[in-house]
Design an enzyme around this catalytic site. Sequence first.
Site, PDB file in Angstrom:
ATOM      1  N   ASP A   1      -1.029  -6.059   0.118  1.00 24.37           N
ATOM      2  CA  ASP A   1      -1.399  -5.435   1.392  1.00 24.37           C
ATOM      3  C   ASP A   1      -2.906  -5.285   1.543  1.00 24.37           C
ATOM      4  OD1 ASP A   1       0.838  -4.927   2.945  1.00 24.37           O
ATOM      5  OD2 ASP A   1       1.336  -3.079   1.866  1.00 24.37           O
TER       6      ASP A   1
ATOM      7  N   ASP B   1       0.843  -1.203   0.000  1.00 26.93           N
ATOM      8  CA  ASP B   1       0.000   0.000   0.000  1.00 26.93           C
ATOM      9  C   ASP B   1       0.879   1.254   0.000  1.00 26.93           C
ATOM     10  OD1 ASP B   1       0.843  -0.174   2.611  1.00 26.93           O
ATOM     11  OD2 ASP B   1      -1.154   0.022   3.509  1.00 26.93           O
ATOM     12  N   SER B   2       2.208   1.053   0.000  1.00 24.97           N
ATOM     13  CA  SER B   2       3.124   2.166  -0.270  1.00 24.97           C
ATOM     14  C   SER B   2       2.809   2.795  -1.623  1.00 24.97           C
ATOM     15  CB  SER B   2       4.580   1.675  -0.252  1.00 24.97           C
ATOM     16  OG  SER B   2       4.745   0.547  -1.097  1.00 24.97           O
TER      17      SER B   2
ATOM     18  N   GLU C   1       9.768  -3.884  10.190  1.00 20.62           N
ATOM     19  CA  GLU C   1      10.176  -2.612   9.591  1.00 20.62           C
ATOM     20  C   GLU C   1      10.756  -1.683  10.651  1.00 20.62           C
ATOM     21  OE1 GLU C   1       7.338  -0.801   6.965  1.00 20.62           O
ATOM     22  OE2 GLU C   1       8.516   1.039   6.782  1.00 20.62           O
TER      23      GLU C   1
ATOM     24  N   GLU D   1      -0.990  -5.223   9.055  1.00 20.23           N
ATOM     25  CA  GLU D   1      -0.108  -4.573  10.031  1.00 20.23           C
ATOM     26  C   GLU D   1      -0.622  -4.739  11.460  1.00 20.23           C
ATOM     27  OE1 GLU D   1       0.557  -0.487   8.916  1.00 20.23           O
ATOM     28  OE2 GLU D   1       1.163  -1.033   6.874  1.00 20.23           O
TER      29      GLU D   1
HETATM   30  O1  KIV Z   1       3.608  -1.072   1.572  1.00 19.87           O
HETATM   31  C1  KIV Z   1       4.775  -1.458   1.510  1.00 19.87           C
HETATM   32  O2  KIV Z   1       5.489  -1.246   0.527  1.00 19.87           O
HETATM   33  C2  KIV Z   1       5.310  -2.187   2.636  1.00 19.87           C
HETATM   34  C3  KIV Z   1       6.794  -2.392   2.685  1.00 19.87           C
HETATM   35  C4  KIV Z   1       7.430  -1.141   3.152  1.00 19.87           C
HETATM   36  C5  KIV Z   1       7.175  -3.554   3.523  1.00 19.87           C
HETATM   37  O3  KIV Z   1       4.597  -2.572   3.512  1.00 19.87           O
END
Ligand code: KIV
Length: 271
Positions: A90, A51-52, A187, A120
């Site tokens: 995610d 979700d980044s 993380e 998370e």
């Molecule tokens: O959303 C993402 O890219 C992540 C990574 C930073 C592990 O959760």
Amino acid sequence: MSVHAEQKPWTVPALAEAKREGRRLAMLTAYDAGFARVMDRNGIDLVLVGDSLGMVVQGHDSTLPVSVADMAYHTAAVARVLQRALLVSDLPFQSDATPERALDASVALLQAGAQMVKLEGAGHKLEVIRFLAGRDIPVCAHLGLTPQSVLKLGGFKLQGRDEKAAARLLADAQAVAEAGASLLVLECVPTPLAQKITAAVHIPTIGIGAGPHCDGQVLVLHDMLGLDSGHRRPRFVKDFLAEGGSVAGAVRAYAEAVRDGSFPDAEHAYA
Ligand code: KIV
């Protein structure tokens, strides 16, 4: 023969086997077919549709605005081209607030082509992990700096710094593994703590800013290509394009550095 042609597609049980055999796992984020194809052919074991994407693709300041529909769209694009890497997606902000919501969101992502969902936190998420794992949905847990908690945490900061916070993180890691998670992203945690957690849990740990002793590593694609994301560049980020010379070269250099243990070095980790 390319790496791609030599190796079998990853499965969830094969990840546990890799941990038992001490084989390190290389993971990167991807959000589209073009980059995912390069990763699949150049030694990446796990692709994360993170979700980044809210930050590096959509230009938001956090991951909070990302929806299940966004995740399913990008997951489907990546899934169309992967032949070897295992695809993790995610569960976006609050789509995992209850077991039932998480099940609906997970079904959407698995039907788009994901092979595992990532969520998370621990606490009330343990019930969610148990619920999903009990319904044959592979789960990756994510502890330490959990970006969906950025408002509560007050920023993107190192976690588990004092003794009490470290003990809590270790207990949470054991709890998510007990609850049925198959993988654990750590993380932004100090290297010694990530090492302790990795030794304490039976599932593979994947570090990002967690030092070299995790069972694998992950980076955000844009970060490892040295792109300016418009955000402060974290200490653990390394520009692999500079040494790889091309996108495929950067991906290969990253995968090799993860496998031979040369990334992350002390310069890209927190003592
Ligand atoms: O959303 C993402 O890219 C992540 C990574 C930073 C592990 O959760």
